[in-house]
Design a protein around this motif. Structure first.
Motif, PDB file in Angstrom:
ATOM      1  N   ASP A  47       0.735  -1.637   0.254  1.00 50.44           N
ATOM      2  CA  ASP A  47       0.281   0.344   0.270  1.00 50.44           C
ATOM      3  C   ASP A  47       0.723   1.164  -0.069  1.00 50.44           C
ATOM      4  O   ASP A  47       2.266   1.267   0.019  1.00 50.44           O
ATOM      5  CB  ASP A  47      -1.454   0.136   1.198  1.00 50.44           C
ATOM      6  N   PRO A  48       0.828   2.074  -0.195  1.00 48.50           N
ATOM      7  CA  PRO A  48       1.312   3.609   0.161  1.00 48.50           C
ATOM      8  C   PRO A  48       2.443   4.231   0.948  1.00 48.50           C
ATOM      9  O   PRO A  48       2.883   4.599   1.236  1.00 48.50           O
ATOM     10  CB  PRO A  48      -0.162   4.810   0.189  1.00 48.50           C
ATOM     11  N   ASN A  49       1.708   2.960   2.471  1.00 46.10           N
ATOM     12  CA  ASN A  49       2.656   2.692   3.842  1.00 46.10           C
ATOM     13  C   ASN A  49       3.559   1.818   3.057  1.00 46.10           C
ATOM     14  O   ASN A  49       4.223   1.725   3.938  1.00 46.10           O
ATOM     15  CB  ASN A  49       2.132   2.858   4.567  1.00 46.10           C
ATOM     16  N   GLY A  50       3.862   1.632   2.215  1.00 44.84           N
ATOM     17  CA  GLY A  50       4.669   0.215   1.644  1.00 44.84           C
ATOM     18  C   GLY A  50       4.593  -1.673   2.857  1.00 44.84           C
ATOM     19  O   GLY A  50       5.141  -1.648   2.493  1.00 44.84           O
ATOM     20  N   VAL A  51       3.449  -1.644   3.056  1.00 44.74           N
ATOM     21  CA  VAL A  51       2.747  -2.581   3.987  1.00 44.74           C
ATOM     22  C   VAL A  51       1.456  -3.320   3.104  1.00 44.74           C
ATOM     23  O   VAL A  51       1.071  -2.713   2.213  1.00 44.74           O
ATOM     24  CB  VAL A  51       1.942  -1.730   4.972  1.00 44.74           C
ATOM     25  N   GLN A  52       2.523  -4.899   2.365  1.00 47.39           N
ATOM     26  CA  GLN A  52       1.742  -5.636   2.156  1.00 47.39           C
ATOM     27  C   GLN A  52       1.069  -6.343   2.999  1.00 47.39           C
ATOM     28  O   GLN A  52       0.644  -7.542   3.881  1.00 47.39           O
ATOM     29  CB  GLN A  52       2.652  -6.650   2.033  1.00 47.39           C
ATOM     30  N   LEU A  53      -0.492  -5.806   2.546  1.00 48.44           N
ATOM     31  CA  LEU A  53      -1.935  -6.330   3.189  1.00 48.44           C
ATOM     32  C   LEU A  53      -2.358  -7.927   2.650  1.00 48.44           C
ATOM     33  O   LEU A  53      -2.948  -7.420   1.804  1.00 48.44           O
ATOM     34  CB  LEU A  53      -2.514  -5.577   4.424  1.00 48.44           C
ATOM     35  N   PRO A  54      -3.280  -8.611   3.597  1.00 50.02           N
ATOM     36  CA  PRO A  54      -4.703  -9.058   2.773  1.00 50.02           C
ATOM     37  C   PRO A  54      -5.285  -8.503   2.506  1.00 50.02           C
ATOM     38  O   PRO A  54      -5.474  -6.991   3.245  1.00 50.02           O
ATOM     39  CB  PRO A  54      -4.789 -10.022   4.117  1.00 50.02           C
ATOM     40  N   GLY A 320      14.401  -9.419  10.881  1.00 55.14           N
ATOM     41  CA  GLY A 320      15.340 -10.290   9.982  1.00 55.14           C
ATOM     42  C   GLY A 320      14.725 -11.146   8.798  1.00 55.14           C
ATOM     43  O   GLY A 320      13.032 -10.233   8.988  1.00 55.14           O
ATOM     44  N   GLY A 321      14.592 -11.687   8.010  1.00 52.98           N
ATOM     45  CA  GLY A 321      13.642 -12.476   7.460  1.00 52.98           C
ATOM     46  C   GLY A 321      12.949 -11.715   6.695  1.00 52.98           C
ATOM     47  O   GLY A 321      14.232 -11.500   6.386  1.00 52.98           O
ATOM     48  N   ASN A 322      11.663 -11.839   6.060  1.00 52.53           N
ATOM     49  CA  ASN A 322      11.012 -11.031   4.773  1.00 52.53           C
ATOM     50  C   ASN A 322      10.477  -9.717   5.731  1.00 52.53           C
ATOM     51  O   ASN A 322       9.692  -9.262   4.732  1.00 52.53           O
ATOM     52  CB  ASN A 322       9.965 -11.569   4.393  1.00 52.53           C
ATOM     53  N   MET A 323      10.869  -9.784   7.187  1.00 51.74           N
ATOM     54  CA  MET A 323      10.384  -7.992   8.068  1.00 51.74           C
ATOM     55  C   MET A 323       9.005  -8.468   7.661  1.00 51.74           C
ATOM     56  O   MET A 323       8.037  -7.613   7.447  1.00 51.74           O
ATOM     57  CB  MET A 323      10.301  -7.236   6.487  1.00 51.74           C
ATOM     58  N   GLU A 324       7.670  -9.849   8.027  1.00 50.13           N
ATOM     59  CA  GLU A 324       7.070 -10.253   7.904  1.00 50.13           C
ATOM     60  C   GLU A 324       6.686  -9.854   9.400  1.00 50.13           C
ATOM     61  O   GLU A 324       7.150 -10.000  10.694  1.00 50.13           O
ATOM     62  CB  GLU A 324       6.688 -11.356   7.801  1.00 50.13           C
ATOM     63  N   ILE A 325       4.924  -9.934   9.553  1.00 48.54           N
ATOM     64  CA  ILE A 325       4.274 -10.868  10.916  1.00 48.54           C
ATOM     65  C   ILE A 325       3.912 -12.055  10.454  1.00 48.54           C
ATOM     66  O   ILE A 325       3.081 -12.201   9.857  1.00 48.54           O
ATOM     67  CB  ILE A 325       3.253  -9.664  11.654  1.00 48.54           C
ATOM     68  N   CYS A 326       4.033 -13.052  10.649  1.00 49.67           N
ATOM     69  CA  CYS A 326       3.544 -14.190  10.935  1.00 49.67           C
ATOM     70  C   CYS A 326       2.845 -14.712  11.972  1.00 49.67           C
ATOM     71  O   CYS A 326       2.917 -14.254  12.573  1.00 49.67           O
ATOM     72  CB  CYS A 326       4.509 -15.238  10.642  1.00 49.67           C
ATOM     73  N   LEU A 327       1.680 -15.460  11.512  1.00 52.25           N
ATOM     74  CA  LEU A 327       0.636 -15.693  12.511  1.00 52.25           C
ATOM     75  C   LEU A 327       0.099 -17.224  12.096  1.00 52.25           C
ATOM     76  O   LEU A 327       1.118 -18.098  11.367  1.00 52.25           O
ATOM     77  CB  LEU A 327      -1.232 -15.294  12.353  1.00 52.25           C
ATOM     78  N   ILE A 328       0.621 -18.372  13.769  1.00 49.85           N
ATOM     79  CA  ILE A 328       0.455 -19.746  13.785  1.00 49.85           C
ATOM     80  C   ILE A 328      -1.477 -19.419  14.567  1.00 49.85           C
ATOM     81  O   ILE A 328      -1.760 -19.277  15.485  1.00 49.85           O
ATOM     82  CB  ILE A 328       1.201 -19.781  14.659  1.00 49.85           C
ATOM     83  N   THR A 329      -1.974 -20.087  13.471  1.00 54.66           N
ATOM     84  CA  THR A 329      -3.564 -21.029  14.071  1.00 54.66           C
ATOM     85  C   THR A 329      -3.304 -21.990  14.786  1.00 54.66           C
ATOM     86  O   THR A 329      -2.328 -22.508  15.650  1.00 54.66           O
ATOM     87  CB  THR A 329      -3.999 -21.393  12.855  1.00 54.66           C
ATOM     88  N   PRO A 330      -4.275 -22.108  15.553  1.00 51.13           N
ATOM     89  CA  PRO A 330      -4.537 -22.894  17.173  1.00 51.13           C
ATOM     90  C   PRO A 330      -4.339 -24.346  16.096  1.00 51.13           C
ATOM     91  O   PRO A 330      -4.084 -24.835  17.100  1.00 51.13           O
ATOM     92  CB  PRO A 330      -5.732 -22.117  17.688  1.00 51.13           C
ATOM     93  N   GLY A 331      -4.545 -24.250  14.982  1.00 47.12           N
ATOM     94  CA  GLY A 331      -4.486 -25.514  14.017  1.00 47.12           C
ATOM     95  C   GLY A 331      -3.149 -26.006  14.119  1.00 47.12           C
ATOM     96  O   GLY A 331      -3.005 -27.026  13.450  1.00 47.12           O
ATOM     97  N   ARG A 339       3.943  -7.937   5.540  1.00 48.68           N
ATOM     98  CA  ARG A 339       5.226  -7.866   4.951  1.00 48.68           C
ATOM     99  C   ARG A 339       5.135  -6.385   4.149  1.00 48.68           C
ATOM    100  O   ARG A 339       4.659  -5.335   3.880  1.00 48.68           O
ATOM    101  CB  ARG A 339       5.793  -8.342   3.834  1.00 48.68           C
ATOM    102  N   VAL A 340       6.192  -5.727   5.669  1.00 48.34           N
ATOM    103  CA  VAL A 340       7.224  -4.236   5.267  1.00 48.34           C
ATOM    104  C   VAL A 340       8.074  -4.344   4.298  1.00 48.34           C
ATOM    105  O   VAL A 340       9.320  -5.165   4.047  1.00 48.34           O
ATOM    106  CB  VAL A 340       7.105  -3.842   6.639  1.00 48.34           C
ATOM    107  N   THR A 341       7.418  -3.691   3.422  1.00 51.64           N
ATOM    108  CA  THR A 341       8.513  -3.737   2.237  1.00 51.64           C
ATOM    109  C   THR A 341       9.491  -2.644   2.271  1.00 51.64           C
ATOM    110  O   THR A 341       9.589  -0.914   2.895  1.00 51.64           O
ATOM    111  CB  THR A 341       7.994  -3.225   0.855  1.00 51.64           C
TER     112      THR A 341
END
Length: 386
Positions: A47-54, A320-331, A339-341
């Motif tokens: 997006d205009p802030n450089g953040v990739q979102l669902p 580090g990594g891809n500058m992401e916030i990842c999630l882990i589901t209860p399953g 992801r921040v670009t």
């Protein structure tokens, strides 16, 4: 958390104490989390802030280091790091540490019911390299110094009471804290390659001025049973706290820590793991390990601060990594959420949900400049599942 070139991943904590514990317990017991499709789909274009979102999610910049916050007179601190949210009447407050040394500390931003910024102010000053921390059940902020023989400071998110140093909680390279109201304990991670996991048992719950510091004892395996043992000298001098108790279990760089429903999750950066303590059974095991990912590349690398949503999803910020916030589901599915670009010399930190669970706050500690003076704090709004 300085820049890390050899990191290998993690997760957790907000006011959403009603975690999906039963699912989590079963998933972690069966096998560590594996890659799969996330509940919101893959992040889209930046997006205009450089953040990739669902799809359905939007971002805004809340604050930038060295600049006034909104229309307030408060200048946002450098190197924003660990954070938490607090209810404030019809609105809320987001607290953020400053990981610089000297003159670290913490600041806060106040929002009204519609999410507009109504105030910003300092809540802790004159401390060193304040990295992560944790929220208490009595609505204070535990700000942790990530330096040798560092302190925990208890600060007031509402800006009314002066912050207080809590030496009884031990002097070591503190990272994060998580409060357990059932056992009346505060769990503490240590950011050392041979660090330990501790718990502090206050003499009076709600008063952290005195109590017992204990360290977790266990074998060298990645699962098994554990016990707690008193640390004889929490001051850590001349013998550091991690070397005072025989049989203390070593962890490779403690990071985030979260408590919910008789469970503690904490992360270790050196081996990219999320650990789970079952406090009822006194057992521990792995909930995520990048080296145990099968059938593809590990999506989560460079573990850092962690938080959780009411749904039971755990959100992990990458250093580090891809500058992401990842999630882990209860399953037990791990997937990128955002992801921040254009900020590869930074790290993501301070994830925390607003009390209603509709907004997620986080920071890019060094932003596009790669300097502590370039920090950016964001808000993400969207259809987070309940």
């Amino acid at each position: 958390m300085e820049r890390r070139s050899l990191l290998r991943g993690a997760v957790v904590g907000t006011s959403a104490a009603a975690f999906g514990f039963t699912l989590w317990q079963g998933a972690a017991s069966a096998a560590p989390a594996q890659p799969g499709p996330g509940p919101y789909g893959a992040p889209g274009p930046a997006d205009p802030n450089g953040v990739q979102l669902p799809s359905g999610f939007t971002s805004r910049v809340v604050a930038r280091s060295g600049q006034k916050v909104g229309s307030t007179s408060y200048t946002w601190h450098p190197a924003p790091d660990g954070g938490a949210c607090y209810a404030d009447g019809t609105g809320w407050i987001y607290v953020s540490n400053s990981e610089v040394n000297p003159s670290g500390g913490a600041g806060a931003v106040r929002f009204n019911a519609s999410g507009a910024i109504t105030g910003a102010y300092r809540i802790l000053s004159g401390t060193r390299q304040n990295c992560a921390g944790g929220k208490t059940p009595w609505n204070t902020w535990l700000s942790c110094e990530e330096v040798s023989r560092g302190f925990v400071y208890e600060a007031d998110p509402y800006g009314v009471n002066a912050a207080v140093q809590r030496p009884a909680m031990g002097r070591f390279k503190h990272e994060a804290a998580a409060a357990d109201p059932v056992r009346r304990a505060v769990y503490l991670t240590e950011d050392e390659s041979g660090g330990c996991l501790y718990r502090f048992l206050p003499d009076t719950w709600g008063d952290l001025s005195s109590g017992r510091l204990q360290v977790l004892r266990a074998g060298s395996a990645t699962s098994g049973s554990y016990t707690w043992a008193d640390v004889p000298d929490p001051d850590g001098s001349p013998t550091v706290t991690r070397n005072q108790v025989s049989g203390a279990k070593r962890f490779n760089g403690g990071e985030g820590c979260h408590y919910a429903n008789d469970t503690v999750w904490f992360t270790t950066k050196g081996d990219n793991r999320l650990w789970q303590l079952n406090l009822t059974a006194s057992t521990y095991e792995l909930a995520y390990d990048d080296s145990l990912v099968t059938g593809g590349t590990a999506p989560l690398t460079g573990v850092d601060n962690v938080t959780g949503a009411a749904s039971g999803d755990l959100y992990v910020a990458e250093d580090g990594g891809n500058m992401e916030i990842c999630l882990i589901t209860p399953g037990g599915v791990v997937a990128p959420f955002l992801r921040v670009t254009g900020q590869s010399s930074s790290e993501i930190c301070g994830p925390a949900f607003s009390p209603d669970g509709r907004r997620l706050y986080f920071s890019s500690q060094r932003g596009t400049t790669g300097s502590s003076s370039g920090g950016i704090t964001y808000e993400v709004t969207g259809p987070f599942r309940a």
